[in-house]
Scaffold this motif. Structure first.
Motif, PDB file in Angstrom:
ATOM      1  N   MET A  99       0.815  -1.216   0.000  1.00  0.00           N
ATOM      2  CA  MET A  99       0.000   0.000   0.000  1.00  0.00           C
ATOM      3  C   MET A  99       0.846   1.264   0.000  1.00  0.00           C
ATOM      4  O   MET A  99       0.404   2.308  -0.479  1.00  0.00           O
ATOM      5  CB  MET A  99      -0.912   0.009   1.226  1.00  0.00           C
ATOM      6  N   LEU A 119      -3.749  -6.506  -3.725  1.00  0.00           N
ATOM      7  CA  LEU A 119      -3.696  -5.984  -5.087  1.00  0.00           C
ATOM      8  C   LEU A 119      -2.911  -6.967  -5.940  1.00  0.00           C
ATOM      9  O   LEU A 119      -1.695  -7.007  -5.874  1.00  0.00           O
ATOM     10  CB  LEU A 119      -3.007  -4.624  -5.102  1.00  0.00           C
ATOM     11  N   TRP A 150      -0.852  -5.136  -9.437  1.00  0.00           N
ATOM     12  CA  TRP A 150      -0.914  -3.673  -9.402  1.00  0.00           C
ATOM     13  C   TRP A 150       0.292  -3.111 -10.146  1.00  0.00           C
ATOM     14  O   TRP A 150       1.427  -3.529  -9.905  1.00  0.00           O
ATOM     15  CB  TRP A 150      -0.900  -3.220  -7.951  1.00  0.00           C
ATOM     16  N   PRO A 198      -1.149   2.601  -3.833  1.00  0.00           N
ATOM     17  CA  PRO A 198      -2.367   3.415  -3.809  1.00  0.00           C
ATOM     18  C   PRO A 198      -2.601   4.204  -2.535  1.00  0.00           C
ATOM     19  O   PRO A 198      -3.383   5.158  -2.563  1.00  0.00           O
ATOM     20  CB  PRO A 198      -3.476   2.386  -4.009  1.00  0.00           C
ATOM     21  N   MET A 199      -1.963   3.854  -1.437  1.00  0.00           N
ATOM     22  CA  MET A 199      -2.234   4.601  -0.218  1.00  0.00           C
ATOM     23  C   MET A 199      -1.314   5.820  -0.083  1.00  0.00           C
ATOM     24  O   MET A 199      -1.493   6.608   0.837  1.00  0.00           O
ATOM     25  CB  MET A 199      -2.062   3.699   1.008  1.00  0.00           C
ATOM     26  N   PHE A 221      -1.121   9.628  -4.977  1.00  0.00           N
ATOM     27  CA  PHE A 221      -1.902   8.794  -5.906  1.00  0.00           C
ATOM     28  C   PHE A 221      -3.328   9.327  -5.947  1.00  0.00           C
ATOM     29  O   PHE A 221      -4.003   9.404  -4.925  1.00  0.00           O
ATOM     30  CB  PHE A 221      -1.885   7.345  -5.416  1.00  0.00           C
ATOM     31  N   THR A 275      -6.856   8.779  -6.549  1.00  0.00           N
ATOM     32  CA  THR A 275      -7.761   7.641  -6.760  1.00  0.00           C
ATOM     33  C   THR A 275      -8.869   7.975  -7.739  1.00  0.00           C
ATOM     34  O   THR A 275      -9.216   7.163  -8.586  1.00  0.00           O
ATOM     35  CB  THR A 275      -8.391   7.192  -5.434  1.00  0.00           C
ATOM     36  N   TYR A 291      -7.758   7.789 -11.226  1.00  0.00           N
ATOM     37  CA  TYR A 291      -7.492   6.395 -11.581  1.00  0.00           C
ATOM     38  C   TYR A 291      -8.801   5.660 -11.859  1.00  0.00           C
ATOM     39  O   TYR A 291      -8.921   4.914 -12.829  1.00  0.00           O
ATOM     40  CB  TYR A 291      -6.726   5.714 -10.446  1.00  0.00           C
ATOM     41  N   GLU A 300       7.114  -7.970  -8.749  1.00  0.00           N
ATOM     42  CA  GLU A 300       6.278  -8.957  -8.091  1.00  0.00           C
ATOM     43  C   GLU A 300       6.801 -10.358  -8.262  1.00  0.00           C
ATOM     44  O   GLU A 300       7.366 -10.712  -9.287  1.00  0.00           O
ATOM     45  CB  GLU A 300       4.866  -8.881  -8.644  1.00  0.00           C
ATOM     46  N   ASP A 357     -15.001   6.029  -5.648  1.00  0.00           N
ATOM     47  CA  ASP A 357     -13.666   6.502  -5.995  1.00  0.00           C
ATOM     48  C   ASP A 357     -12.576   5.645  -5.358  1.00  0.00           C
ATOM     49  O   ASP A 357     -11.460   6.111  -5.168  1.00  0.00           O
ATOM     50  CB  ASP A 357     -13.490   7.968  -5.591  1.00  0.00           C
ATOM     51  N   SER A 358     -12.916   4.407  -5.055  1.00  0.00           N
ATOM     52  CA  SER A 358     -11.888   3.547  -4.480  1.00  0.00           C
ATOM     53  C   SER A 358     -11.003   2.990  -5.585  1.00  0.00           C
ATOM     54  O   SER A 358     -11.469   2.704  -6.684  1.00  0.00           O
ATOM     55  CB  SER A 358     -12.550   2.413  -3.703  1.00  0.00           C
ATOM     56  N   TYR A 359      -9.726   2.825  -5.269  1.00  0.00           N
ATOM     57  CA  TYR A 359      -8.778   2.382  -6.281  1.00  0.00           C
ATOM     58  C   TYR A 359      -8.950   0.933  -6.649  1.00  0.00           C
ATOM     59  O   TYR A 359      -8.362   0.453  -7.589  1.00  0.00           O
ATOM     60  CB  TYR A 359      -7.345   2.607  -5.774  1.00  0.00           C
ATOM     61  N   ASN A 360      -9.732   0.174  -5.863  1.00  0.00           N
ATOM     62  CA  ASN A 360      -9.703  -1.273  -6.013  1.00  0.00           C
ATOM     63  C   ASN A 360     -11.076  -1.909  -6.154  1.00  0.00           C
ATOM     64  O   ASN A 360     -11.180  -3.120  -6.194  1.00  0.00           O
ATOM     65  CB  ASN A 360      -8.980  -1.899  -4.818  1.00  0.00           C
ATOM     66  N   LYS A 363      -5.025  -7.202 -14.024  1.00  0.00           N
ATOM     67  CA  LYS A 363      -3.764  -7.002 -14.737  1.00  0.00           C
ATOM     68  C   LYS A 363      -2.962  -8.292 -14.835  1.00  0.00           C
ATOM     69  O   LYS A 363      -2.369  -8.581 -15.844  1.00  0.00           O
ATOM     70  CB  LYS A 363      -2.943  -5.925 -14.021  1.00  0.00           C
TER      71      LYS A 363
END
Lengths: 175, 219, 302
Positions: A112, A129, A132, A137-138, A142, A144, A147, B2, B144-147, B210
């Motif tokens: 995050m 995520l 990602w 994102p935190m 960023f 949101t 995005y 990752e 508006d949440s990123y996820n 993704k």
């Protein structure tokens, strides 16, 4: 509680003491002494229960603030240890050897906020995520909403109201 | 950045040694998954017979036990004495193969969407989707949440929306009644719609998922 | 040229049809009763019919190979096989089925045959945990069969025959002639193993839908599942009728058949509603204790 803080002040350079309420204190220590003070509190003072590890983004001063919140099960008090670390190339020592569950918190912070904890187990595995590819994102830089508009097909014409004022207008229009 | 090692065995071919020392090549994409896009199945040409089958489908809704977000808490009371959805022919099933209704109960994060799509695609035609709460309609308070996704109907075809944040179990029962009405009227053909617009749905799904580490066809 | 065999087949199919409807209605009533005990209203009595029609009316199926197809077929043929060699009504010319050409050993074989076919079929499915379900189901069913087989051996010693019709014939002439009275130990052992055979609550962890690896039926869907449901609707009452024939004097007409098999059928239901589930490692020792000892005693004390 004051005695504990006095005792810890003699060993470590405590910068700031904040009393949140009757059973919650926060102390700020330098980065180098953070895990030492956590270990000291666990082994000498009886703060054997680890509550959480959280992070706040102080973008204006370029710092991340980590908080290790500990709990004393006998005296029923909480003590948070605050540490400020640099926002650029943020890195902190891993504390997973103190309590195993800290590894999970560190995975979350890595995901995050992008804070690196060297040698923390499974640090780079995705927690929430998957895949990602943006900045974490935190972090406060960023955006949101932008995005979301780019990614998630927002409903055209959607508008939101502040619940307080909206209910006041609807229910008590004369006041 | 990752480390994807722990998901690799899912979809990459590998060689397994049997107890007899024989070497067996396992290619999960070919062995466990279907390599064809879903087909559209036309309803039976006999109108009367089809309406009889639709009656049976409507009166026997087997719901996949799949909870996302806060709405899964509202599904549980449905089966208790107070609401007792069994008397309307609604039953919970543990496996997507046997169920014909999936309830998306509230906000859907990208990680959960991946699982929801897999479960939805494993269900058999005809299948129905019920979407609970404002989160599935326009994002709700998580707009508006990123996820979390904003509009569910871009990723899977929705039969019935139930508004509210969260809807009460009574609203869910009303939603089931509405779904029964639609199925009996012969309008429950969204599974065919999904098969016909498969490319569009897949493109939308891949846009936000993704790391697509599963095959395109999950049945 | 005689057409007796054709008429015979017609009557057998009629009996099968009656038993199928009887079983479906019974399962509806079971769910209704368990709902009432939970203070619910419960499903409609004819809900099993709707579920069956719906499952047959799915438009698409996924197959995993030949054995996957054959699993439900084996299961159904196991159920129908038990039915075919079972006299429904004693002394009836039409509803004795083919009991003249098969005996108890054959029925015991058919009871297990379905499980084995199911295991082979589910093994080919895509569910990675179906092997766990299969091994749990088969090991539990083996211990369930053990007391029942001992009771059957005890009956064979008592009546000097394996033929069901002969066993029923020996029990005619009032309640004092039933095996229940003449051989209570074998009856007790068989009725305890009947609890497990019916797959009701204390011993249904292998097919419980709440279990994560719910075992063999996980991958079966649409028509495959409908075939399994049909088999369950046939096998349930047929097993109850088997118990009636062996231990409760059989039946000479439909009314007594339905009353007796209804009561026998509901013995595991009521036990199942009252008691919670056993895990497999609890249920297997349970069958190897009291029912097993009762079966051994039934053989020695007859």
């Amino acid at each position: 509680m004051q005695e504990i803080i006095e005792r810890i002040s003699k060993v470590f350079s405590v910068e700031e003491v904040v009393q949140q309420n009757n059973h919650q204190w926060f102390i700020t220590v330098p980065k180098k002494q953070a895990l030492e003070s956590v270990t000291y509190l666990r082994d000498r003072e009886g703060f054997v229960h680890f509550v959480l590890l959280s992070c706040a983004d102080w973008i204006e001063s370029g710092k991340f603030q980590l908080t290790y919140l500990l709990n004393h099960p006998v005296k029923k008090i909480d003590l948070g240890i605050r540490v400020f670390i640099d926002r650029e190339n943020a890195e902190m020592e891993s504390a997973h050897y103190l309590w195993e569950q800290i590894a999970t918190y560190q995975r979350e912070l890595y995901e995050m906020f992008g804070i690196n904890f060297p040698n923390s187990p499974r640090l780079t595995d995705p927690l929430l995520l998957e895949g990602w590819d943006n900045i974490p994102p935190m972090r406060r830089d960023f955006d949101t909403l932008k995005y979301v508009e780019k990614t998630y097909f927002p409903t055209p014409g959607r508008k939101s109201n502040d619940p307080g004022t909206y209910m006041k207008e609807k229910l008590y229009p004369n006041e | 950045m990752e480390n994807k090692d722990f998901i690799k065995p899912y979809y990459e071919s590998k060689i397994v040694e049997s107890p007899d020392g024989e070497e067996i090549k396992v290619n999960p994409l070919e062995d466990y998954f279907c390599g064809e896009a879903p087909k559209s199945h036309a309803p039976n040409s006999n109108k009367l017979w089809e309406s009889f089958l639709n009656w049976a489908r409507a009166e026997s809704l087997w719901v996949l036990g799949f909870g996302t977000g806060c709405g899964s808490m509202e599904i549980l009371p449905l089966m208790t004495p107070r609401f007792d959805a069994y008397r309307f022919g609604v039953q919970m099933r543990p496996t997507p193969r046997q169920s014909n209704v999936i309830i998306i109960s509230g906000y859907l994060s990208v990680k959960t969407l991946k699982r929801a799509i897999r479960s939805y695609e494993q269900m058999q035609n005809p299948k129905y989707v019920m979407a609970l709460g404002s989160c599935t309609i326009n994002g709700g308070m998580y707009y508006d949440s990123y996820n979390t996704i904003n509009r569910l109907d871009h990723y899977m075809p929705v039969d019935v929306y139930i508004t509210g944040c969260m809807p009460r179990p009574e609203a869910l029962l009303a939603g089931f009644e509405e779904m029964k009405r639609l199925i009996k009227a012969g309008k429950g053909e969204k599974a065919n719609e999904y098969a016909e617009n498969f490319e569009w749905y897949k493109a939308n799904q891949k846009k936000i998922i993704k790391d697509w580490n599963m095959p395109d066809y999950n049945w | 040229m005689s057409f007796d065999w054709l008429i015979k087949i017609g009557y057998v199919l009629l009996g099968l049809f009656i038993v199928l409807n009887y079983g479906l209605l019974q399962y509806g009533v079971i769910r209704r009763i368990s709902a009432r005990i939970g203070k619910r209203i419960g499903v409609k009595v004819y809900q099993p019919y709707i579920d069956l029609i719906k499952n047959y009316s799915f438009r698409s199926q996924i197959t995993h190979g030949v054995m996957f197809y054959l699993g439900p077929v084996f299961r159904l043929s196991g159920g129908v096989g038990v039915f075919l060699f079972m006299p429904l009504i004693f002394g009836s010319e039409h509803f004795s089925n083919y009991s003249f050409s098969g005996d108890l050993i054959l029925i015991l074989y058919f009871l297990f045959f379905g499980m084995l076919g199911m295991a082979l079929g589910a093994g080919e499915g895509g569910h990675p945990y179906s092997f766990i379900g299969i091994s749990r189901g088969l090991s539990q069913f083996t211990t369930i069969e053990l007391p029942f087989t001992l009771a059957v051996i005890s009956l064979a010693i008592q009546y000097h025959t394996f033929s069901i019709t002969d066993i029923v014939a020996a029990q005619q002439g009032g309640i004092m002639h039933w095996t229940l009275m003449t051989n209570p130990l074998a009856t007790a052992a068989a009725m305890l193993s009947f609890l497990g055979m019916m797959g009701n609550s204390p011993f249904n962890v292998v097919i419980a839908p709440q279990e994560n690896p719910i075992g063999p039926p996980t991958e079966y869907h649409s028509t495959f599942l409908a075939v399994l449901q049909t088999n369950r609707a046939i096998l349930g009452p047929v097993e109850a009728i088997l118990m009636v024939n062996l231990f409760f004097g059989g039946a000479t007409n439909w009314v007594s058949l339905i009353i007796k098999s209804f009561l026998v059928f509901f013995w595991p239901v009521f036990v199942g509603i009252v008691f919670p589930r056993f895990r497999v490692d609890q249920s297997i020792p349970w069958f190897l204790k009291l029912p097993f000892v009762l079966g051994i005693l039934a053989i020695f004390l007859i």
